[in-house]
Design a protein around this motif. Structure first.
Motif, short mmCIF file in Angstrom:
data_model
loop_
_atom_site.label_atom_id
_atom_site.label_comp_id
_atom_site.label_asym_id
_atom_site.label_seq_id
_atom_site.Cartn_x
_atom_site.Cartn_y
_atom_site.Cartn_z
N GLY A 3 0.96 -1.43 -0.06
CA GLY A 3 -0.08 -0.09 -0.01
C GLY A 3 0.92 1.33 -0.03
O GLY A 3 0.40 2.21 -0.72
N LEU A 4 1.97 1.19 0.35
CA LEU A 4 2.93 2.31 0.67
C LEU A 4 3.35 2.76 -0.61
O LEU A 4 3.58 3.87 -1.07
CB LEU A 4 4.00 1.97 1.83
N LEU A 9 4.14 6.70 -4.73
CA LEU A 9 4.01 7.19 -6.34
C LEU A 9 2.86 8.29 -6.71
O LEU A 9 3.06 9.16 -7.45
CB LEU A 9 4.05 5.82 -7.23
N THR A 10 1.82 7.92 -6.11
CA THR A 10 0.63 8.91 -6.30
C THR A 10 1.12 10.27 -5.68
O THR A 10 0.78 11.32 -6.47
CB THR A 10 -0.64 8.39 -5.84
N SER A 15 2.50 15.73 -6.68
CA SER A 15 3.61 16.88 -6.18
C SER A 15 4.33 17.54 -7.39
O SER A 15 4.26 18.81 -7.83
CB SER A 15 4.63 16.35 -5.63
N CYS A 16 4.53 16.59 -8.52
CA CYS A 16 4.79 17.02 -9.83
C CYS A 16 3.94 18.03 -10.88
O CYS A 16 3.98 19.02 -11.11
CB CYS A 16 5.38 15.80 -10.63
#
Length: 100
Positions: A3-4, A9-10, A15-16
């Protein structure tokens, strides 16, 4: 771990995206860009927020019911709410909601 990694990645991808949107010079352009990704951000926040509550809160007898409710949120409610949240971007749906 399972889950981490998707959560990180999300988080990195958003953020990008936010960094890129903040680089748009016009206020109207930023508003349109945030409007485009806001529906997805609502669904992602609902999904990961309830998962974090379930797995971070201590496993006590009093919190067992809250864990069950949160589990229903991320397994059942998120997929059910998903089409509704995405349909809010449709102008016809917005006008119908305003009339109601």
């Amino acid at each position: 771990l399972f889950g981490l990694v998707p959560f990180l990645l999300t988080l990195i991808s958003y953020s990008c995206i936010i960094k890129t949107i903040m680089g748009i010079p016009s206020t109207l352009g930023r508003k349109k860009a945030f409007s485009t990704c806001s529906s997805h951000l609502i669904v992602v926040t609902l999904f990961y927020g309830t998962i974090v509550i379930v797995y971070v809160l201590p496993k006590t007898r009093t919190l067992r019911d809250l864990n069950k409710v949160c589990s229903v949120f991320y397994t059942v409610l998120t997929p059910l709410v998903n089409p509704f949240v995405y349909s809010l971007r449709n102008k016809d749906i917005k006008q119908a909601l305003k009339k109601a």
